[in-house]
Design a protein around this motif. Structure first.
Motif, PDB file in Angstrom:
ATOM      1  N   LEU A  73      45.108   8.841  63.719  1.00  0.00           N
ATOM      2  CA  LEU A  73      44.472   9.515  64.708  1.00  0.00           C
ATOM      3  C   LEU A  73      43.985   8.714  65.976  1.00  0.00           C
ATOM      4  N   SER A  76      46.665   8.967  68.537  1.00  0.00           N
ATOM      5  CA  SER A  76      46.809  10.111  69.184  1.00  0.00           C
ATOM      6  C   SER A  76      45.840  10.465  70.190  1.00  0.00           C
ATOM      7  N   HIS A  77      44.569   9.578  70.339  1.00  0.00           N
ATOM      8  CA  HIS A  77      43.437   9.766  71.199  1.00  0.00           C
ATOM      9  C   HIS A  77      43.474   8.728  72.258  1.00  0.00           C
ATOM     10  N   VAL A 108      34.162  15.152  70.881  1.00  0.00           N
ATOM     11  CA  VAL A 108      35.722  15.530  70.603  1.00  0.00           C
ATOM     12  C   VAL A 108      36.103  14.574  69.378  1.00  0.00           C
ATOM     13  N   LEU A 109      36.163  13.165  69.652  1.00  0.00           N
ATOM     14  CA  LEU A 109      36.606  12.131  68.795  1.00  0.00           C
ATOM     15  C   LEU A 109      35.735  12.102  67.528  1.00  0.00           C
ATOM     16  N   THR A 111      34.281  14.629  65.925  1.00  0.00           N
ATOM     17  CA  THR A 111      34.588  15.752  65.223  1.00  0.00           C
ATOM     18  C   THR A 111      35.878  15.562  64.693  1.00  0.00           C
ATOM     19  N   ASP A 112      36.899  15.020  65.321  1.00  0.00           N
ATOM     20  CA  ASP A 112      38.212  14.789  64.672  1.00  0.00           C
ATOM     21  C   ASP A 112      38.223  13.784  63.833  1.00  0.00           C
ATOM     22  N   ASP A 115      36.757  15.611  60.860  1.00  0.00           N
ATOM     23  CA  ASP A 115      37.400  16.497  60.060  1.00  0.00           C
ATOM     24  C   ASP A 115      38.750  15.706  59.222  1.00  0.00           C
ATOM     25  N   LEU A 116      39.294  14.759  59.851  1.00  0.00           N
ATOM     26  CA  LEU A 116      40.260  13.952  59.163  1.00  0.00           C
ATOM     27  C   LEU A 116      39.741  13.309  57.901  1.00  0.00           C
TER      28      LEU A 116
END
Length: 206
Positions: A73, A76-77, A108-109, A111-112, A115-116
């Motif tokens: 993650l 990719s950020h 956004v980070l 939330t990601d 979710d991960l």
């Protein structure tokens, strides 16, 4: 990365950490509060962090899976432009500094990340994100000082900085008396692109 053997369970969270120069700048602004309110339980400067997801108590067997997933993650950020600004408190007991900069990217980070973590089969109490840097807590027998210290930070505006790494952190909360201490389980660099905010003056987290 910390190569010490993990205990059977860990109190774990995912976070960002300001760079040393930004922390030193805030610590300098806090000098009057340090002197004026010595009975507050001040966090160590090296432990200052911005929590993205507090996962609670996890078995150590969950850590390798989280390490692998969070490494991907982070890669990719993009890095985020952030800053520290002002101060406030929660219920007159917890003192914090606010977060400025790309708050949209920060949400956004977060939330990601959340979710991960769930995709790894780890359930946790996902409270709404209120970006802040925890500085101190009032003692149960002496709740004074937090609102006054927060007021002393009202005009503080820190230099902008770049969040370079995503941190998986463990703490000793609930493991006996004494102050809370944190340690990086591991940290990963973000991708090379830099996300910029929506233009104009950075927004405050307050």
């Amino acid at each position: 990365m910390d190569d010490h053997p993990e205990p059977s369970t860990l109190r774990v969270f995912v976070a960002l950490a300001p760079p040393d120069d930004a922390k030193d700048e805030l610590a300098e602004a806090l000098q009057p509060a340090y002197a004026g309110y010595p009975r507050l339980r001040w966090n160590r400067i090296e432990d200052w962090h911005i929590t993205l997801a507090f996962l609670g108590e996890l078995p150590s067997t969950a850590v390798p899976l989280l390490r692998s997933a969070l490494a991907g993650l982070a890669a990719s950020h993009p890095a985020l432009h952030l800053g520290l600004r002002g101060g406030g408190h929660f219920d007159e007991r917890l003192l914090w500094s606010g977060i400025d900069g790309d708050l949209e990217g920060l949400h956004v980070l977060a939330t990601d990340v959340r979710d991960l973590v769930r995709s790894c089969g780890i359930e946790f109490n996902a409270r709404p994100l209120r970006p802040h840097l925890t500085l101190a807590r009032a003692r149960r027998d002496d709740p004074t000082g937090v609102p006054q210290a927060a007021a002393g930070l009202a005009d503080f505006v820190g230099r902008p900085w770049r969040a370079e790494r995503l941190h998986l952190v463990g703490s000793n909360i609930g493991r006996g008396p004494g102050p809370i201490h944190y340690r990086d389980i591991e940290a990963w660099r973000f991708g090379t692109a830099v996300r910029t905010g929506g233009g104009g003056r950075p927004r405050s987290a307050r």
